[in-house]
Design an enzyme around this catalytic site. Structure first.
Site, PDB file in Angstrom:
ATOM      1  N   LYS A   1       0.847  -1.213   0.000  1.00 42.53           N
ATOM      2  CA  LYS A   1       0.000   0.000   0.000  1.00 42.53           C
ATOM      3  C   LYS A   1       0.882   1.264   0.000  1.00 42.53           C
ATOM      4  O   LYS A   1       1.986   1.229  -0.529  1.00 42.53           O
ATOM      5  CB  LYS A   1      -0.959  -0.025   1.189  1.00 42.53           C
ATOM      6  CG  LYS A   1      -1.748  -1.333   1.269  1.00 42.53           C
ATOM      7  CD  LYS A   1      -2.924  -1.240   2.185  1.00 42.53           C
ATOM      8  CE  LYS A   1      -3.561  -2.605   2.325  1.00 42.53           C
ATOM      9  NZ  LYS A   1      -4.822  -2.564   3.036  1.00 42.53           N
ATOM     10  N   HIS A   6      -8.651  -2.997  -6.196  1.00 38.07           N
ATOM     11  CA  HIS A   6      -8.596  -3.124  -4.730  1.00 38.07           C
ATOM     12  C   HIS A   6      -9.724  -2.277  -4.129  1.00 38.07           C
ATOM     13  O   HIS A   6     -10.054  -1.209  -4.641  1.00 38.07           O
ATOM     14  CB  HIS A   6      -7.229  -2.651  -4.227  1.00 38.07           C
ATOM     15  CG  HIS A   6      -6.987  -3.014  -2.802  1.00 38.07           C
ATOM     16  ND1 HIS A   6      -7.536  -2.302  -1.761  1.00 38.07           N
ATOM     17  CD2 HIS A   6      -6.278  -4.030  -2.237  1.00 38.07           C
ATOM     18  CE1 HIS A   6      -7.169  -2.861  -0.615  1.00 38.07           C
ATOM     19  NE2 HIS A   6      -6.404  -3.917  -0.876  1.00 38.07           N
ATOM     20  N   GLU A  32      -9.810  -0.359  -1.718  1.00 41.37           N
ATOM     21  CA  GLU A  32      -9.439   1.025  -1.367  1.00 41.37           C
ATOM     22  C   GLU A  32      -9.504   1.917  -2.605  1.00 41.37           C
ATOM     23  O   GLU A  32      -9.854   3.085  -2.519  1.00 41.37           O
ATOM     24  CB  GLU A  32      -8.038   1.037  -0.726  1.00 41.37           C
ATOM     25  CG  GLU A  32      -8.106   0.445   0.680  1.00 41.37           C
ATOM     26  CD  GLU A  32      -6.827  -0.216   1.159  1.00 41.37           C
ATOM     27  OE1 GLU A  32      -5.762   0.000   0.572  1.00 41.37           O
ATOM     28  OE2 GLU A  32      -6.920  -0.986   2.140  1.00 41.37           O
ATOM     29  N   GLU A  81     -11.540 -10.388  -1.422  1.00 39.20           N
ATOM     30  CA  GLU A  81     -11.200  -9.617  -0.229  1.00 39.20           C
ATOM     31  C   GLU A  81     -12.464  -8.985   0.345  1.00 39.20           C
ATOM     32  O   GLU A  81     -12.884  -7.911  -0.114  1.00 39.20           O
ATOM     33  CB  GLU A  81     -10.217  -8.501  -0.595  1.00 39.20           C
ATOM     34  CG  GLU A  81      -8.907  -9.001  -1.148  1.00 39.20           C
ATOM     35  CD  GLU A  81      -7.781  -8.038  -0.839  1.00 39.20           C
ATOM     36  OE1 GLU A  81      -6.844  -8.458  -0.181  1.00 39.20           O
ATOM     37  OE2 GLU A  81      -7.874  -6.871  -1.236  1.00 39.20           O
ATOM     38  N   SER A  99      -6.778  -9.374   6.541  1.00 39.00           N
ATOM     39  CA  SER A  99      -6.185  -9.659   7.862  1.00 39.00           C
ATOM     40  C   SER A  99      -5.543 -11.039   7.951  1.00 39.00           C
ATOM     41  O   SER A  99      -5.608 -11.685   8.996  1.00 39.00           O
ATOM     42  CB  SER A  99      -7.230  -9.456   8.968  1.00 39.00           C
ATOM     43  OG  SER A  99      -7.691  -8.124   8.974  1.00 39.00           O
TER      44      SER A  99
HETATM   45  C1  PEP Z   1      -5.043  -5.838   1.392  1.00 35.50           C
HETATM   46  O1  PEP Z   1      -4.476  -4.774   1.407  1.00 35.50           O
HETATM   47  O2  PEP Z   1      -5.379  -6.309   0.312  1.00 35.50           O
HETATM   48  C2  PEP Z   1      -5.283  -6.535   2.660  1.00 35.50           C
HETATM   49  C3  PEP Z   1      -5.882  -7.699   2.625  1.00 35.50           C
HETATM   50  O3  PEP Z   1      -4.862  -5.927   3.815  1.00 35.50           O
HETATM   51  P1  PEP Z   1      -4.741  -6.588   5.279  1.00 35.50           P
HETATM   52  O4  PEP Z   1      -3.988  -7.875   5.107  1.00 35.50           O
HETATM   53  O5  PEP Z   1      -3.991  -5.588   6.093  1.00 35.50           O
HETATM   54  O6  PEP Z   1      -6.125  -6.830   5.769  1.00 35.50           O
END
Ligand code: PEP
Length: 256
Positions: free
Chosen positions: A11, A97, A99, A169, A215
């Site tokens: 990120k 993603h 975000e 995700e 996570s």
């Molecule tokens: C991600 O950025 O795609 C992600 C899954 O982050 P995290 O592992 O911190 O939840």
């Protein structure tokens, strides 16, 4: 046979020097015998792609970007093209993603254009899909994920899709410390395979890599990666710690 892929999404973290340091540590901590079994991908910021590429280039570790422009080149200030990513050593690019979908308002149509551009330049998209907490609570998550996949893959043929990795995700699990249970993730991975079968065919559905993200850490990764249909992980927070990331790779390599 689907080979596991462990991808680190750094990120908007780490300076140029810090990125070099983390890449060096990861390179030192992951053994070749693990890389023989599992693919490992690092996705630093654009600024650090070059130095991370230089650091990992004598290893089998792969390089990816976190975003791509759907334009070829020219007057698009702040954007980075597929050709530039290729020239920096990228093999993969994260697209869609959550975000980017939420903070930068990327629609399924924009994501589709980016996936097409990546494929045109032989970059492998890590195409992210997943539902929000409200969509899960309202039990409309399958419809949301099906729409993201169908619209994201519009116009992409069965041959091109073999270059794509899907990352499931759930948005409520990203960076929150909450993660889907292995059963919940397996259920969605199997649903995604059904959607791919409907759009393409059974062979494609069986062959496509589907990662879980949300996570994942060194404690929960073994259970998660052993679950049915989970072909690897897209990792944010834990990918910034070399010990944790290397441990996740080690555990993935031990899974039969
Ligand atoms: C991600 O950025 O795609 C992600 C899954 O982050 P995290 O592992 O911190 O939840």
């Amino acid at each position: 046979m689907r080979r596991k892929l462990i991808a680190g999404n750094w990120k908007m973290n780490l300076t140029y020097k810090e990125s070099e340091k983390l890449a060096k540590e990861i390179t030192a901590k992951i053994e070749q015998k693990e890389l023989n079994k599992v693919d490992v991908l690092l996705c630093p910021t654009f600024v650090s792609l070059g130095i991370v590429n230089k650091t990992i280039k004598d290893n089998d570790i792969k390089l990816g970007a976190q975003n791509i422009s759907y334009e070829n080149n020219g007057a698009f200030t702040g954007e980075v093209s597929a050709e530039i990513l290729k020239s920096a050593g990228c093999e993969y690019v994260i697209i869609g993603h959550s975000e980017r979908r939420s903070y930068f308002h990327e629609s399924n149509a924009v994501i589709n254009k980016k996936i097409k551009k990546a494929i045109e330049f032989a970059l492998k998209p890590v195409f992210c899909v997943g539902e929000s907490l409200i969509e899960r609570e309202d039990e409309i998550y399958e419809g949301i994920i099906e729409k993201q996949i169908t619209e994201g893959l519009t116009g992409i043929d069965a041959e091109q899709i073999s270059e794509i990795v899907i990352a499931y995700e759930p948005v409520w699990a990203i960076g929150t410390g909450l993660n889907a249970t292995p059963d919940q993730a397996s259920q969605i991975h199997s649903f995604i395979r059904k959607v791919i079968q409907k759009l393409y065919n059974e062979k494609t559905a069986n062959e496509i890599l589907i990662l879980y993200g949300g996570s994942v850490n060194e404690k929960n990764s073994a259970e998660m990666l052993s679950a049915e249909g989970i072909d690897g992980a897209l990792i944010g927070g834990a990918s910034l710690k070399s010990d944790d990331f290397a441990m996740i790779v080690k555990k993935a390599a031990q899974i039969k």
